[in-house]
Design an enzyme around this catalytic site. Structure first.
Site, PDB file in Angstrom:
ATOM      1  N   SER A  72     -58.258  75.771  26.999  1.00 41.60           N
ATOM      2  CA  SER A  72     -58.490  76.574  28.189  1.00 41.60           C
ATOM      3  C   SER A  72     -58.926  77.973  27.753  1.00 41.60           C
ATOM      4  O   SER A  72     -59.664  78.115  26.778  1.00 41.60           O
ATOM      5  CB  SER A  72     -57.245  76.606  29.075  1.00 41.60           C
ATOM      6  N   SER A  73     -58.472  78.999  28.431  1.00 34.12           N
ATOM      7  CA  SER A  73     -58.922  80.364  28.132  1.00 34.12           C
ATOM      8  C   SER A  73     -58.030  81.364  28.851  1.00 34.12           C
ATOM      9  O   SER A  73     -57.460  81.059  29.902  1.00 34.12           O
ATOM     10  CB  SER A  73     -60.377  80.543  28.604  1.00 34.12           C
ATOM     11  N   TYR A  80     -66.800  79.289  35.093  1.00 34.83           N
ATOM     12  CA  TYR A  80     -66.095  79.148  33.814  1.00 34.83           C
ATOM     13  C   TYR A  80     -64.607  79.432  33.987  1.00 34.83           C
ATOM     14  O   TYR A  80     -63.755  78.644  33.556  1.00 34.83           O
ATOM     15  CB  TYR A  80     -66.705  80.100  32.783  1.00 34.83           C
ATOM     16  N   LYS A 104     -61.658  76.468  33.900  1.00 37.04           N
ATOM     17  CA  LYS A 104     -60.673  76.554  32.822  1.00 37.04           C
ATOM     18  C   LYS A 104     -59.261  76.554  33.409  1.00 37.04           C
ATOM     19  O   LYS A 104     -58.326  76.000  32.832  1.00 37.04           O
ATOM     20  CB  LYS A 104     -60.899  77.817  31.990  1.00 37.04           C
TER      21      LYS A 104
END
Length: 255
Positions: A140-141, A154, A158
């Site tokens: 993920s982020s 994005y 995520k």
């Protein structure tokens, strides 16, 4: 008592393993005695990575694979299981691209981030179920948990990956399979997105860099250390978590 990750002889598939964090992860796994199969969209990058991994005596193979090609992607994962005789570890690094916010960007991020994860998991599941140390790690982020630049596909997708990962951990835990996410902060390496930004938009890069308490972005190796730990039997009682690997870049209090 000597600490061991317990990875010797394990079979790992890394989706997106030719560059950056994926490449660093493959190097660590091979160094610990695991066999790896890696993929990326670019055949030359895959070949270079496999050549480097095997040059030191490691066991590695790879193929050019596009996760948006359902049939080809699933067939490759199945071929990895057959060729290696097992899949103990599935690590999915494939990711959409940040910045764009139009409908095409939403579709592209969905196909790569979400379907890339779910298709890979479904294809590898028959092999993971047979493993005595089955582990899935998804990427993920930090942009999934805090506002980062602007609302964009994005970031949102995520975040969706975190929900998928956590619920998947509950669903497959009874089969002895652990599922975790790793959420890196901005990470830089030669030729990567942040390397490009540092040259094309240095003011943006410096602004982000200043948000790190340590005054620097992360490296692929620093993130890979966390990925490999979560994938290993050493993390046998860790499942359903999202591990932030960001040097304190995320400002929210994490419970």
């Amino acid at each position: 008592m000597k600490f061991s990750l317990g990875l010797s002889g394990k079979k790992a598939v890394i989706v997106g393993g030719a560059r950056g964090i994926g490449r660093a992860t493959a190097e660590l796994l091979v160094g610990e005695g695991a066999e790896v199969a890696i993929s990326a969209r670019d055949a030359d990058s895959v070949k270079q990575a496999v050549d480097a991994l095997t040059a030191s005596g490691g066991k590695a193979s790879g193929a050019a694979v596009d996760v948006t090609d359902k049939a080809g992607y699933e067939a490759w994962i199945q071929s990895c299981g057959e060729a290696m005789g097992a899949i103990d570890i599935l690590i999915i690094m494939a990711s959409g691209v940040g910045g764009a916010v139009d409908e095409d960007a939403w579709r592209a991020n969905f196909e790569t981030t979400i379907m890339g994860a779910s298709r890979g998991v479904d294809a590898a599941m028959p092999y993971l179920e047979k493993s005595d140390a089955g582990a899935i790690v998804l990427m993920s982020s930090t942009s999934a948990v805090e506002t980062f630049f602007a609302p964009q596909p994005y970031n949102a997708l995520k975040a969706s990956l975190l929900t998928y990962s956590g619920q998947l951990a509950q669903a497959v835990g009874e089969k002895g399979i652990r599922v975790n996410c790793v959420s890196p902060g901005p990470t830089t390496f030669e030729g990567g997105n942040w390397d490009v930004i540092s040259q094309a938009a240095p003011d943006i890069f410096k602004g982000v860099e200043s948000d790190f308490p340590q005054g620097k972005l992360g490296t692929p190796e620093e993130v890979a250390n966390a990925v490999v730990f979560l994938a290993s039997p050493a993390a046998s009682f860790v499942s359903g978590t999202n591990l932030m690997v960001d040097g304190g870049f995320t400002k929210r209090v994490q419970f």
